[in-house]
Design an enzyme around this catalytic site. Structure first.
Site, short mmCIF file in Angstrom:
data_model
loop_
_atom_site.label_atom_id
_atom_site.label_comp_id
_atom_site.label_asym_id
_atom_site.label_seq_id
_atom_site.Cartn_x
_atom_site.Cartn_y
_atom_site.Cartn_z
N ASP A 10 -7.84 -0.94 5.55
CA ASP A 10 -7.39 -2.03 4.69
C ASP A 10 -6.03 -2.46 5.23
OD1 ASP A 10 -6.34 -3.68 2.74
OD2 ASP A 10 -6.34 -2.18 1.14
N LYS A 72 0.81 -10.56 6.99
CA LYS A 72 -0.56 -11.00 6.76
C LYS A 72 -0.62 -12.48 6.35
CE LYS A 72 -4.65 -9.45 4.18
NZ LYS A 72 -5.13 -8.36 3.31
N GLU A 173 -12.67 -8.07 1.55
CA GLU A 173 -12.07 -7.05 0.69
C GLU A 173 -12.87 -6.83 -0.60
OE1 GLU A 173 -8.00 -8.38 0.47
OE2 GLU A 173 -7.70 -7.94 2.60
N ASP A 195 -8.19 -8.63 -8.03
CA ASP A 195 -7.28 -7.94 -7.11
C ASP A 195 -5.85 -8.44 -7.29
OD1 ASP A 195 -5.79 -7.00 -4.97
OD2 ASP A 195 -7.30 -7.45 -3.44
P1 ADP Z 1 -1.46 -5.24 -1.24
O1 ADP Z 1 -2.92 -5.33 -1.46
O2 ADP Z 1 -0.71 -6.49 -1.59
O3 ADP Z 1 -1.09 -4.74 0.12
P2 ADP Z 1 -1.32 -2.95 -3.12
O4 ADP Z 1 -2.70 -3.09 -3.63
O5 ADP Z 1 -0.99 -1.71 -2.39
O6 ADP Z 1 -0.83 -4.18 -2.26
O7 ADP Z 1 -0.34 -3.12 -4.39
C1 ADP Z 1 1.03 -2.97 -4.29
C2 ADP Z 1 1.68 -3.30 -5.62
O8 ADP Z 1 1.19 -2.42 -6.64
C3 ADP Z 1 3.19 -3.13 -5.59
O9 ADP Z 1 3.79 -4.23 -6.24
C4 ADP Z 1 3.39 -1.84 -6.40
O10 ADP Z 1 4.67 -1.81 -7.03
C5 ADP Z 1 2.29 -1.95 -7.41
N1 ADP Z 1 1.93 -0.68 -8.02
C6 ADP Z 1 1.52 0.45 -7.40
N2 ADP Z 1 1.28 1.44 -8.30
C7 ADP Z 1 1.56 0.92 -9.53
C8 ADP Z 1 1.54 1.44 -10.87
N3 ADP Z 1 1.18 2.70 -11.12
N4 ADP Z 1 1.89 0.62 -11.88
C9 ADP Z 1 2.26 -0.66 -11.62
N5 ADP Z 1 2.32 -1.20 -10.39
C10 ADP Z 1 1.97 -0.43 -9.36
MG MG Z 2 -4.88 -5.40 -1.05
#
Ligand code: ADP
Ligand code: MG
Length: 633
Positions: A10, A72, A173, A195
């Site tokens: 991913d 990205k 995705e 998402d």
């Molecule tokens: P992306 O798909 O954009 O690369 P992610 O799916 O990894 O990102 O999501 C990252 C976001 O999720 C960040 O803003 C992070 O602070 C938030 N996040 C991760 N865990 C938690 C949680 N337990 N509660 C709230 N927000 C969270």
């Molecule tokens: Mg993502």
């Protein structure tokens, strides 16, 4: 057992991960630091050594000119496409960048293209997997947002290649997330994938039939996610600090960073606790302390998460579905860990979403499932091999030997597309449909898949018939092509099997060739198109000379037109594009008044009620290729 591990990746805007199939279930491969998530951040240290992930985040804070993130957003995009992003993100473009050139981003003193930066993230993931398996991993499945276009997908594939990975497939995705939950085993149904990540929100509606996922609608907001929640909490903290402690630390980079770290921790804690204590030590020794309850937090974030409602409703509308028709809801993205977000999704779709898997890992886990399928891993999954995209573009040959693409490379299948064409000569009754596969501009450089004729078109002036050519690739990978002349209803069709007999190596060679020859192809295509245009104009002029309008011109005007006509006839078969172009423009200019007069007489003919048969159009002999025609009356 073969040592051919295929991993699922991913490649996220905020975080990236690599996963593999551990027996029956997919699992994430941790980094050396023991953490599953690799932040998609790349930095160069003082010795220009590349640092990726958590280590690079410190650079983002301390020497931001030596780090980049959110790359990205720039993948497969041109300088002109990214104005919006440049307003919101501190991307620093290379100084010498010309319009139309491939984008390059500055990190320290060096510049990199977005695929090169993504490749550095991928290389880190590969390294983690290499260490985990104790041998190099070379094959991967990488996920991309469902809405990614051909250029963005290609850029992602390029990134994989640069990182030394053979990208067996790009998977959407939301499809990967559905696979991680094994929803493909249901065979039929509608899945909504919600998402909410760090900086982007995507909603996708997938239709599942016979184990194949079709993306029926996507929507979202490319600037909405956890970052917005963080920024809101930071703003509140800064206001508090000013009010309670009488300190203005907005310009202190260090203070803001400490606050950012603290509020993100608090936000994450509030997903599992009813309240949390913020405690930040400010530079200079003062402390900012505050208790935040989940209730207060939820009130704050409500306006942010409410912004996801509109796109969800629009996606349902575009898919022609009502919320109650959704069978499964899948949550993706770290921000969907927030209970309030889960509640909102549940209310919106009237269904309890799947939450068993970690939302920030589920896409990588699904990519690992797909990787396993491609590796021929298990019998149950074998029949799903067709969860696929077309490896090469498909199209037909149009007049002049040029390829006109109808379904673009990397389109998810099943896919269908329709294009409209017309005839090249008056009275043409047959149209030759030549089905092609490949990326090259000229038909002779593409692979010929099938030929058939659309026959029995009633004689009409060139340009009058409206020929609809429809391409459909069904769930079995079988291509069905049909052509129909809409004014007369004549039709013809054929089934072809596009991928039959084409090895990956051939696909690769064709792709490479299309890059190598792109410029030459383009020039040749230009010449052919100009030539064709010249022929059309000369034919029209020949007709015009027989028209009652011709004698109405002065002899001076007629002589001038004939000089221009001769000039065009002389250059049109040559290879000098500019000369043909100039001669066409000159003749077009010179025949303006003739065209006006003809138009007047045509209108009056039509008014007199002359039938088509009386227009003097005879049945042509020629069965030419169709002529691309974008818009009809
Ligand atoms: P992306 O798909 O954009 O690369 P992610 O799916 O990894 O990102 O999501 C990252 C976001 O999720 C960040 O803003 C992070 O602070 C938030 N996040 C991760 N865990 C938690 C949680 N337990 N509660 C709230 N927000 C969270
Ligand atoms: Mg993502």
């Amino acid at each position: 057992m073969s040592s051919d591990h295929i991993v699922g990746i991913d490649l996220g805007t905020t975080n990236s991960l690599v996963a593999y199939m551990q027996g029956e279930a997919p699992a994430v491969i941790p980094g050396e630091d023991g953490l599953n998530l690799v932040p998609s951040v790349v930095a160069l240290d003082e010795k220009n050594q590349v640092i990726v992930g958590n280590g690079a985040r410190t650079y983002l804070i301390e020497t931001p000119e030596r780090a980049v993130y959110s790359v990205k957003r720039l993948m497969g995009r041109g300088v002109e496409d990214i104005r919006e992003e440049l307003k919101l993100f501190p991307f620093r473009l290379a100084d010498d960048l010309q319009d139309g050139e491939v984008l390059r981003i500055k990190i320290g003193e060096r510049t990199y293209t977005p695929p090169e930066i993504s490749a550095l993230v991928l290389r880190q993931l590969k390294r983690n997997a290499d260490r985990f398996f104790g041998e190099p991993v070379t094959k991967a499945v990488i996920t991309v947002p469902a809405y990614f276009n051909d250029a963005q997908r290609q850029a992602t594939k390029d990134a994989g290649r640069i990182a030394g990975l053979d990208v067996l497939r790009l998977v959407n995705e939301p499809t990967a997330a559905s696979l991680a939950y094994g929803l493909d085993k249901n065979k039929h149904g509608i899945v909504a994938v919600y998402d909410l990540g760090g900086g982007t929100f995507d909603i996708s509606i997938l239709k599942l039939h016979d184990g194949i996922f079709e993306v029926v609608a996507t929507n979202g907001d490319t600037h909405l996610g956890g970052d917005d929640i963080d920024n809101l909490l930071i703003t509140i903290a800064l206001d508090d600090i000013r009010g309670d402690l009488g300190l203005d630390v907005r310009r202190s980079g260090e203070a803001v960073q400490r606050i950012r770290k603290a509020v993100i921790e608090a936000k994450i804690a509030l997903s599992s606790q009813a309240s949390v204590k913020l405690d930040v030590e400010l530079p200079g020794g003062k402390r900012y302390q505050r208790e935040i309850t989940r209730k207060a937090f939820e009130q704050l974030l409500q306006p942010i998460i409410d912004r996801t409602v509109g796109p969800c409703k629009q996606a349902l509308k575009d898919a022609g579905l009502k919320p109650e028709q959704i069978d499964e809801v899948v949550l993706v993205g770290g921000s969907t860990r927030i209970p309030k977000v889960r509640q909102l999704v549940q209310d919106l779709f009237g269904r309890t979403p799947h939450t068993d898997l970690n939302p920030d890992e589920v896409v990588a886990l699904g990519a690992a499932v797909q990787a396993n399928i491609l590796g021929g891993g298990s019998d149950v999954t074998k029949e799903m091999l067709l969860l696929d995209v077309t490896p090469l573009s498909l199209g037909i040959e149009v007049a002049g030997g040029v390829t006109d693409k109808i379904i673009l490379r990397n389109s998810t299948i099943p896919a269908s597309a329709t294009q409209y064409y017309t005839t090249q000569v008056d009275g043409q009754t047959n149209v030759a449909i030549h089905v092609l596969q490949g990326e090259r501009e000229l038909a002779r450089d593409c692979r010929s898949l099938a030929r058939f004729d659309l026959k029995g078109i009633p004689p009409m002036p060139a340009g009058m018939p409206r020929i609809e050519v429809k391409f459909l690739i069904d769930a079995n990978g079988i291509m069905h092509v049909s052509a129909r002349e809409q004014r007369s209803g004549k039709e013809a069709e054929i089934d072809v099997q596009p991928s039959y007999g084409l090895t990956d190596e051939q696909v690769e060679n064709m792709l490479l060739a299309s890059f190598d020859y792109a410029e030459e192809d383009f020039r040749q295509r230009q010449v052919i198109e100009a030539r064709r245009e010249a022929e059309t104009i000369l034919a029209a002029l020949a007709k015009g000379k027989k028209n009652e309008a011709w004698p109405e011109l002065t002899s001076e005007e007629r002589r001038k037109i004939e000089t221009l006509e001769k000039a065009l006839a002389e250059v049109k078969d040559g290879d000098d594009y500019q000369a043909i172009r100039n001669a066409i423009d000159a003749l077009n200019q010179g025949t303006m008044r003739l065209a006006e007069l003809m138009m007047d007489s045509a209108v009056s003919t039509a008014l007199k009620g002359k039938a088509m048969d009386d227009t003097g159009i005879e049945e042509g002999q020629q069965a030419g290729h169709p002529v691309a025609k974008a818009d009809f009356e």
